[in-house]
Write a protein that holds these residues in place. Structure first.
Motif, PDB file in Angstrom:
ATOM      1  N   ARG A   1      41.631  11.790 -23.181  1.00 47.51           N
ATOM      2  CA  ARG A   1      42.059  12.988 -22.481  1.00 47.51           C
ATOM      3  C   ARG A   1      40.994  14.076 -22.483  1.00 47.51           C
ATOM      4  O   ARG A   1      41.176  15.127 -21.887  1.00 47.51           O
TER       5      ARG A   1
ATOM      6  N   HIS B   1      52.654  19.838 -37.105  1.00 46.19           N
ATOM      7  CA  HIS B   1      53.715  19.125 -36.414  1.00 46.19           C
ATOM      8  C   HIS B   1      55.085  19.496 -36.962  1.00 46.19           C
ATOM      9  O   HIS B   1      56.107  19.201 -36.340  1.00 46.19           O
TER      10      HIS B   1
ATOM     11  N   GLU C   1      49.975  18.571 -29.884  1.00 42.48           N
ATOM     12  CA  GLU C   1      51.179  17.750 -30.038  1.00 42.48           C
ATOM     13  C   GLU C   1      50.881  16.279 -29.764  1.00 42.48           C
ATOM     14  O   GLU C   1      51.482  15.389 -30.356  1.00 42.48           O
ATOM     15  N   ALA C   2      49.959  16.062 -28.856  1.00 43.58           N
ATOM     16  CA  ALA C   2      49.664  14.688 -28.447  1.00 43.58           C
ATOM     17  C   ALA C   2      49.029  13.861 -29.553  1.00 43.58           C
ATOM     18  O   ALA C   2      48.802  12.666 -29.383  1.00 43.58           O
TER      19      ALA C   2
ATOM     20  N   ARG D   1      65.711  13.345 -26.932  1.00 38.15           N
ATOM     21  CA  ARG D   1      64.515  14.114 -27.288  1.00 38.15           C
ATOM     22  C   ARG D   1      64.621  14.568 -28.736  1.00 38.15           C
ATOM     23  O   ARG D   1      65.535  15.296 -29.113  1.00 38.15           O
TER      24      ARG D   1
ATOM     25  N   TYR E   1      43.842   8.875 -27.308  1.00 38.02           N
ATOM     26  CA  TYR E   1      43.783  10.327 -27.451  1.00 38.02           C
ATOM     27  C   TYR E   1      42.447  10.866 -26.948  1.00 38.02           C
ATOM     28  O   TYR E   1      42.396  11.869 -26.245  1.00 38.02           O
TER      29      TYR E   1
ATOM     30  N   THR F   1      63.367  16.482 -32.137  1.00 44.01           N
ATOM     31  CA  THR F   1      62.538  17.497 -32.777  1.00 44.01           C
ATOM     32  C   THR F   1      62.878  17.552 -34.257  1.00 44.01           C
ATOM     33  O   THR F   1      64.035  17.399 -34.657  1.00 44.01           O
TER      34      THR F   1
ATOM     35  N   LEU G   1      50.781  24.258 -32.566  1.00 44.22           N
ATOM     36  CA  LEU G   1      50.135  23.233 -31.757  1.00 44.22           C
ATOM     37  C   LEU G   1      50.266  23.556 -30.275  1.00 44.22           C
ATOM     38  O   LEU G   1      51.309  24.013 -29.813  1.00 44.22           O
ATOM     39  N   THR G   2      49.224  23.317 -29.521  1.00 42.43           N
ATOM     40  CA  THR G   2      49.311  23.293 -28.072  1.00 42.43           C
ATOM     41  C   THR G   2      49.789  21.905 -27.655  1.00 42.43           C
ATOM     42  O   THR G   2      49.897  21.011 -28.500  1.00 42.43           O
ATOM     43  N   PRO G   3      50.080  21.693 -26.376  1.00 38.51           N
ATOM     44  CA  PRO G   3      50.431  20.334 -25.946  1.00 38.51           C
ATOM     45  C   PRO G   3      49.358  19.301 -26.317  1.00 38.51           C
ATOM     46  O   PRO G   3      49.685  18.183 -26.735  1.00 38.51           O
ATOM     47  N   GLU G   4      48.104  19.684 -26.199  1.00 35.25           N
ATOM     48  CA  GLU G   4      47.033  18.755 -26.604  1.00 35.25           C
ATOM     49  C   GLU G   4      47.120  18.432 -28.098  1.00 35.25           C
ATOM     50  O   GLU G   4      46.788  17.333 -28.521  1.00 35.25           O
TER      51      GLU G   4
END
Lengths: 219, 219
Positions: A101, B33, B86-87, B154, A98, B156, B81-84
């Motif tokens: 990035r 999340h 979410e990661a 996928r 993590y 969710t 959350l942004t994609p970052e």
DNA sequence: CGGGATCCGTTACGATACTG
DNA sequence: CAGTATCGTAACGGATCCCG
């Protein structure tokens, strides 16, 4: 002694953080993944960590059963991971994954030694080798030595030289982490920043294949 | 404003900790999340977190690009959350995995809501379903609702009811985390602590199969 | 009432000095 | 070398207050 600050929440994540969430704790564990270490080795590796904090963290880690003291070579005391401590490897791997990035800060201080890199290397290899592969090599990163072994798929990486290893590869630290972080393609790394100082072409080549697999798998 | 405390070390793990290593930060991300949340939802979920700290953490997380504010239904503000952000899911999963090897503390406080459990559930499912599977169900854990979807592999999971879902299963929180932590066998969980309140026997059965796979994979 | 900001006592951290 | 002691500073925890 002060009673520990704790989340006390009924949730596995909070429980994990109660064990390893304190400042510096995960970095100490990270360095211990490179093998047993003396107090001073830890302190020099962890630039910026005050002596009293290191002592306090090591005590807490021993109480929690993640670290134990063992006897070293010349009457020295060493700190080593217990199995519970070893089990932080996947966690540290994800953490490193993590962190890769984000760009490194400009005002950075280098770690005093490179025990740092062992967890990620070890876990990357563990995820990429198959059950019956074998290998042995010495890595030299910025003049510091690492012994890499794969025995029937079981991977160990330790801080320290391995003069008996059939292969020895030397490389620079920054190029190495740029590669595992994915900022440098692994073939550029292999051709530009890596030098084989020992070993037959065949042995070197086969170990390079292993390394490339580890770099690719990290992504 | 105070200048952030930082390790500033040239190491991916330290960089990750500079972003998410502060107290409460990972727990806030964990709850996000479960889907976008209001300030108050976060505060009630995170028992013991002071209001000023929550505000400060949310600001920092926005500066670092892990969280953003969005507009909610009735002119409300939501944090998402942004994609970052979410990661962080695999990281939180490993953290939960590690925490589950320790016994819960006796003097515990329950989280004010169960957004808590979504990351682990979501990541467990992600690791166990195959690319072409589909499913939809509503889970009711201690009266709180969760919408689970699998679309072509996928996954969710969101906090909130899903009245349209063909299957609805209700269960108790403690039994659920005992099961994902591996302290309760998943068949005991299914037979003793789980009740299907909606859905045909076939739909229920197939979703239970999915859940069992997720529990097994977590180990 | 939700979404914060402010204040304050307590604890933890960081740096350095000191001791066996 | 392996820690302990001390001390100033920053962060946390709890409560209260403010503003739309």
């Amino acid at each position: 002694m002060p009673k520990k600050r704790s989340y006390r929440l009924l949730c596995p994540i909070a429980r994990a953080l109660d064990k390893v969430g304190d400042r510096w704790t995960l970095l100490i564990l990270r360095d211990l993944h490179a093998g047993p270490a003396r107090y001073m080795e830890l302190q020099t590796g962890l630039t910026g960590l005050a002596s009293n904090l290191l002592a306090s963290r090591l005590n807490q880690l021993q109480e929690d059963g993640l670290v134990r003291q063992t006897d070293g070579p010349h009457g020295t005391q060493l700190y080593a991971l217990t199995p519970e401590g070893e089990a932080t490897a996947p966690l540290l791997f994800e953490l490193g994954n993590y962190g890769s990035r984000f760009a490194p800060p400009e005002d950075l201080r280098r770690p005093g030694n490179l025990r740092t890199i062992v967890v990620n290397l070890k876990e990357s290899l563990r995820r990429s080798v198959d059950a019956n592969s074998n290998a042995r090599a010495e890595l030299v990163v910025d003049e510091e030595f690492f012994a890499v072994r794969v025995d029937e798929g079981r991977v160990t990486v330790r801080y320290g030289a391995d003069p008996e290893a059939p292969v020895s590869l030397s490389m620079g630290y920054e190029a190495l982490i740029d590669t595992v972080d994915g900022r440098m393609p692994s073939d550029e790394f292999a051709s530009e920043h890596l030098e084989a100082t020992r070993g037959t072409a065949e042995d070197v080549g086969s170990f390079l294949g292993l390394l490339a697999g580890a770099f690719a798998g990290a992504r």
